[in-house]
Design an enzyme around this catalytic site. Structure first.
Site, PDB file in Angstrom:
ATOM      1  N   ASN A 191       0.868  -1.178   0.000  1.00 52.83           N
ATOM      2  CA  ASN A 191       0.000   0.000   0.000  1.00 52.83           C
ATOM      3  C   ASN A 191       0.903   1.227   0.000  1.00 52.83           C
ATOM      4  OD1 ASN A 191       0.718   0.582   2.789  1.00 52.83           O
ATOM      5  ND2 ASN A 191      -0.597  -1.158   3.301  1.00 52.83           N
ATOM      6  N   ASP A 247       1.181  -8.888   1.233  1.00 53.58           N
ATOM      7  CA  ASP A 247       2.065  -7.913   1.900  1.00 53.58           C
ATOM      8  C   ASP A 247       2.430  -8.410   3.307  1.00 53.58           C
ATOM      9  OD1 ASP A 247       3.407  -5.536   2.407  1.00 53.58           O
ATOM     10  OD2 ASP A 247       1.601  -4.317   2.590  1.00 53.58           O
TER      11      ASP A 247
END
Ligand code: ADP
Length: 205
Positions: free
Chosen positions: A57, A67
């Protein structure tokens, strides 16, 4: 039409990061596109420049999905390296569609390229952001002499991008780099993502 089945071919990773489903397509006489199911945090081929792409992000300090998995395996040094990436706006280290590179620490690769895909229902013309994300990763990899690179299905999790649309964009951009890498891999977590990517590769390659 694409190339034949890949079997397990390639590096030793292929048994550990794949459940056996894999296909390989020719991009050029010296370059192939590999689509497989698996966990990208276990992926490597063998060279010192192996690179995985993180669907990050804009803050670049970790999150959920792929992530979170990448940060867990890489260890806390990855978070520290991301903190050192300068903010270009308050709280923004990597604007949507751009890419940043860090070392990979405890991951079995050399580099992580962090990119930020669009949120499908929020960004206008999300296809432009998604193609930029793939293109900027490949440019940055090329600048760093990377020969083997693996992508997850950027934006296809929490960010809500439809798999078939995303796969067409991903493969089209990889085709622009047909002579630049030995192998470009997509390491996909779900059957649905794997099937979408195979279908698009059959259409586009
Ligand atoms: P985004 O926020 O860009 O949508 P997500 O991490 O939510 O990113 O999802 C992107 C894709 O990554 C999804 O298709 C998800 O299933 C997949 N994914 C999650 N964990 C892994 C992993 N360990 N390896 C490969 N792909 C993963």
């Amino acid at each position: 039409g694409g190339g034949g089945a890949a079997g397990g071919g390639g590096g030793s990773v292929l048994s550990s990061s794949s459940n056996g489903q894999a296909r390989r397509f020719a991009l050029s006489p010296s370059s192939s596109l590999d689509i497989r199911k698996g966990d990208i945090t276990a992926w490597f081929v063998d060279g010192a420049s192996d690179t995985i792409v993180n669907a990050a992000n804009e803050r670049m300090l970790g999150g959920g999905g792929v992530d979170g998995a990448i940060h867990r395996v890489a260890g806390p040094e990855l978070h520290a390296a991301c903190l050192k990436v300068p903010e270009v706006l308050p709280g923004v280290r990597c604007p949507t569609g751009q890419a940043r590179i860090t070392p990979a620490f405890k991951l079995p690769v050399a580099y992580v390229i962090h990119t930020v895909g669009p949120v499908y229902d929020v960004h206008d013309q999300p296809e432009n952001y998604l193609s930029s994300a793939f293109r900027n990763c490949l440019k940055l990899a090329k600048e760093n002499n990377v020969k083997y690179i693996a992508f997850p299905a950027i934006s296809c999790g929490v960010y809500g991008y439809p798999l078939k649309e995303a796969s067409k964009i991903a493969i089209s951009v990889v085709k622009e780099f047909s002579n630049d890498f030995k192998e470009v891999h997509f390491v996909l977590f779900s059957d649905d993502a794997y099937n979408a990517w195979i279908e698009s590769a059959n259409e586009l390659l």
